[in-house]
Design an enzyme around this catalytic site. Structure first.
Site, PDB file in Angstrom:
ATOM      1  CB  CYS A   5     -30.182 -36.471  32.143  1.00 53.78           C
ATOM      2  SG  CYS A   5     -31.237 -37.883  32.563  1.00 53.78           S
ATOM      3  CB  CYS A  25     -31.836 -42.725  31.115  1.00 53.83           C
ATOM      4  SG  CYS A  25     -31.244 -41.149  30.451  1.00 53.83           S
ATOM      5  CB  CYS A 116      -9.043 -49.446  -6.615  1.00 50.97           C
ATOM      6  SG  CYS A 116      -7.621 -48.416  -6.139  1.00 50.97           S
ATOM      7  CG  HIS A 129       9.083 -46.341  -6.660  1.00 53.27           C
ATOM      8  ND1 HIS A 129      10.225 -46.987  -6.272  1.00 53.27           N
ATOM      9  CD2 HIS A 129       8.311 -46.228  -5.541  1.00 53.27           C
ATOM     10  CE1 HIS A 129      10.179 -47.236  -4.963  1.00 53.27           C
ATOM     11  NE2 HIS A 129       9.033 -46.783  -4.499  1.00 53.27           N
ATOM     12  CB  CYS A 182       1.988 -33.870  30.122  1.00 57.80           C
ATOM     13  SG  CYS A 182       0.700 -34.996  29.563  1.00 57.80           S
ATOM     14  CG  HIS A 206      10.225 -41.322  26.713  1.00 59.06           C
ATOM     15  ND1 HIS A 206      11.216 -41.760  25.856  1.00 59.06           N
ATOM     16  CD2 HIS A 206       9.993 -40.017  26.376  1.00 59.06           C
ATOM     17  CE1 HIS A 206      11.562 -40.782  25.039  1.00 59.06           C
ATOM     18  NE2 HIS A 206      10.837 -39.707  25.333  1.00 59.06           N
TER      19      HIS A 206
END
Length: 325
Positions: A5, A25, A116, A129, A182, A206
């Protein structure tokens, strides 16, 4: 004076940090931490350097208990997301994590959060499933589909300028503005480093590998262009490497003595050289040039002796192997 600041402060207004020696600060650090935690940029680094702030310092500087709790939750979630065995409950309004190590053979998981108890699959992370294989996750609706309504034209224009993809590790949504930046992306949730084009976790080499992904650009190279580039590298590598070595050898051998001579000769006023006589300055420049003439062949030999084999290994190892595939 606080470096953030730029206001003069008493010494007690500058808290010490365990991670580094930088000082700011209290008010600036509180505001900085409040914004960082609110934007889920956790862990938080020092505003002056990459050092990570210690959790004890963050709790001491954050005044709101709610922000402290959010900071600890983000830290925990980042740890869990980085763990490949973590599975998140798919139930609505449930963010419970299940540590599911060694559950590939018995993929039925149960959420342990009180109230839950949702059962879901370890593999596809969807509700359980028992009577069928894992179904692919349906893609998210796109604004560019033919069913887009005329009222969505403004969103369409916005979607052309911005793109949203999913982190390959934690599946967090990440937006990249189409500003030519990029393609090396870093997920702020789990810290995964990935390629924006192929959405694979990557290393720093890469974009130097024959993957077709470019550091800049909107899409990878086509297969034909990639193969032609690889063939050009294999066929033209001897000529290009010889040319590069032929240019590098005289530049290093001649450039280092010239640079050192000019460096020593350019001793400005106030330096130790300004008090030397003309004969002493000439002797100093001559000795530095002679020493550089002795050292530059060694540097040249090391550079060529290491660089040329590395380039040949890359071209006739990595590139040829990729071309065969």
């Amino acid at each position: 004076e606080c470096p953030l600041c730029l206001l003069p402060q008493p010494p007690e207004a500058f808290p010490t940090l365990a991670s580094c020696t930088h000082r700011s600060c209290w008010a600036c650090l509180e505001q900085y931490l409040r914004l960082a935690v609110s934007e889920s940029r956790v862990p938080v680094s020092c505003p002056h350097c990459p050092a990570t702030l210690q959790p004890a310092d963050v709790r001491r500087l954050l005044p709101e208990p709610a922000l402290c709790d959010k900071y600890e939750e983000f830290l925990l979630r980042r740890l869990l997301v980085a763990d490949p065995g973590t599975r998140w409950c798919p139930a609505p309004d449930c963010s419970y994590a299940v540590l599911a190590h060694g559950c590939a053979e018995c993929p039925r998981l149960t959420c342990g959060r009180e109230g839950c108890g949702t059962e879901f699959c370890y593999h596809c992370r969807q509700p359980w499933h028992p009577d069928g294989p894992c179904a692919p996750v349906p893609p998210a609706p796109s604004l560019t589909t033919p069913t887009a309504q005329p009222a969505q034209l403004e969103e369409l224009a916005h979607a052309e300028a911005e793109d949203i993809k999913v982190c390959p590790r934690c599946s967090a949504f990440i937006m990249k503005i189409n500003d030519g930046s990029c393609n090396r992306m870093n997920c702020t949730v789990c810290g995964c480093l990935f390629c924006w084009l192929c959405l694979r976790e990557i290393s720093d080499v890469h974009f130097l590998s024959p993957s077709g992904c470019t550091f800049w650009g909107k899409r990878p190279w086509s297969r034909t262009r990639r193969i032609l580039w690889q063939l050009g590298m294999v066929l033209g590598a001897p000529m290009v490497i010889s040319l590069a070595a032929g240019v590098a050898v005289p530049v290093i051998a001649i450039g280092i003595p010239i640079y050192m001579g000019r460096k020593v000769l350019a001793g400005g006023p106030g330096s130790r050289r300004s008090s030397l006589s003309g004969c002493q300055q000439c002797l100093s420049v001559t000795s530095s040039v002679l020493l550089s003439l002795f050292v530059s062949p060694i540097i040249t030999a090391v550079t060529v002796g290491v660089g040329v084999p590395l380039m040949l290994t890359y071209v006739y190892g990595t590139v040829v192997l990729s071309l065969c595939r």
